[in-house]
Design a protein around this motif. Sequence first.
Motif, PDB file in Angstrom:
ATOM      1  N   MET A   1       0.813  -1.093   0.032  1.00  0.00           N
ATOM      2  CA  MET A   1       0.065   0.144   0.073  1.00  0.00           C
ATOM      3  C   MET A   1       0.997   1.292  -0.065  1.00  0.00           C
ATOM      4  SD  MET A   1      -3.139   0.988   2.568  1.00  0.00           S
ATOM      5  CE  MET A   1      -4.553   1.280   1.653  1.00  0.00           C
ATOM      6  N   LYS A   2       0.661   2.276  -0.941  1.00  0.00           N
ATOM      7  CA  LYS A   2       1.350   3.256  -0.807  1.00  0.00           C
ATOM      8  C   LYS A   2       0.966   4.399   0.460  1.00  0.00           C
ATOM      9  CE  LYS A   2       2.317   6.865  -4.475  1.00  0.00           C
ATOM     10  NZ  LYS A   2       1.952   7.435  -5.716  1.00  0.00           N
ATOM     11  N   LYS A   3       1.933   5.002   0.690  1.00  0.00           N
ATOM     12  CA  LYS A   3       1.988   5.846   1.915  1.00  0.00           C
ATOM     13  C   LYS A   3       1.609   7.425   1.323  1.00  0.00           C
ATOM     14  CE  LYS A   3       4.637   5.747   5.901  1.00  0.00           C
ATOM     15  NZ  LYS A   3       5.786   5.950   6.531  1.00  0.00           N
ATOM     16  N   ARG A   4       0.660   7.832   2.088  1.00  0.00           N
ATOM     17  CA  ARG A   4       0.096   9.249   1.800  1.00  0.00           C
ATOM     18  C   ARG A   4       1.031  10.079   2.177  1.00  0.00           C
ATOM     19  NH1 ARG A   4      -6.079  10.208   2.347  1.00  0.00           N
ATOM     20  NH2 ARG A   4      -5.451  11.854   0.969  1.00  0.00           N
ATOM     21  N   LYS A   5       1.271  11.142   1.180  1.00  0.00           N
ATOM     22  CA  LYS A   5       2.182  12.312   1.456  1.00  0.00           C
ATOM     23  C   LYS A   5       1.262  13.261   2.422  1.00  0.00           C
ATOM     24  CE  LYS A   5       4.623  16.057  -0.763  1.00  0.00           C
ATOM     25  NZ  LYS A   5       4.576  16.800  -1.791  1.00  0.00           N
ATOM     26  N   ILE A   6       2.108  13.610   3.695  1.00  0.00           N
ATOM     27  CA  ILE A   6       1.681  14.728   4.558  1.00  0.00           C
ATOM     28  C   ILE A   6       2.027  15.964   4.041  1.00  0.00           C
ATOM     29  CG2 ILE A   6       1.692  15.414   6.992  1.00  0.00           C
ATOM     30  CD1 ILE A   6       2.400  12.417   7.503  1.00  0.00           C
TER      31      ILE A   6
END
Length: 99
Positions: A1-6
């Motif tokens: 799963m791709k990490k979301r950019k904060i």
Amino acid sequence: MKKRKIPMRKDLLTDTMQPKKELVRIVVDKDKNVSVDPTGKKAGRGAYVSLEPEKIEAAKKSKVLDRSLGVKIADDFYEELFAYVDHQKARKELFGDKK
């Protein structure tokens, strides 16, 4: 799963980069009205400040928001901002991050 950019924003009071969710936006519209923007989507020039009540007091003394936004900010707005920040900090401590 791709990490979301904060999304990160620069805190005007501490001069550090912080997550956007941990800051509150102050906005000046084209009619020179200053307001707190909890949604972060109002039109106008914005500046981000931290949710630390003591930093708001320091900003009032140093007039850093006045210089950054290019408009004279009244003392009653600083009181409104202090109350908002104090309330948000208390909510965060009480409920934590739900998201």
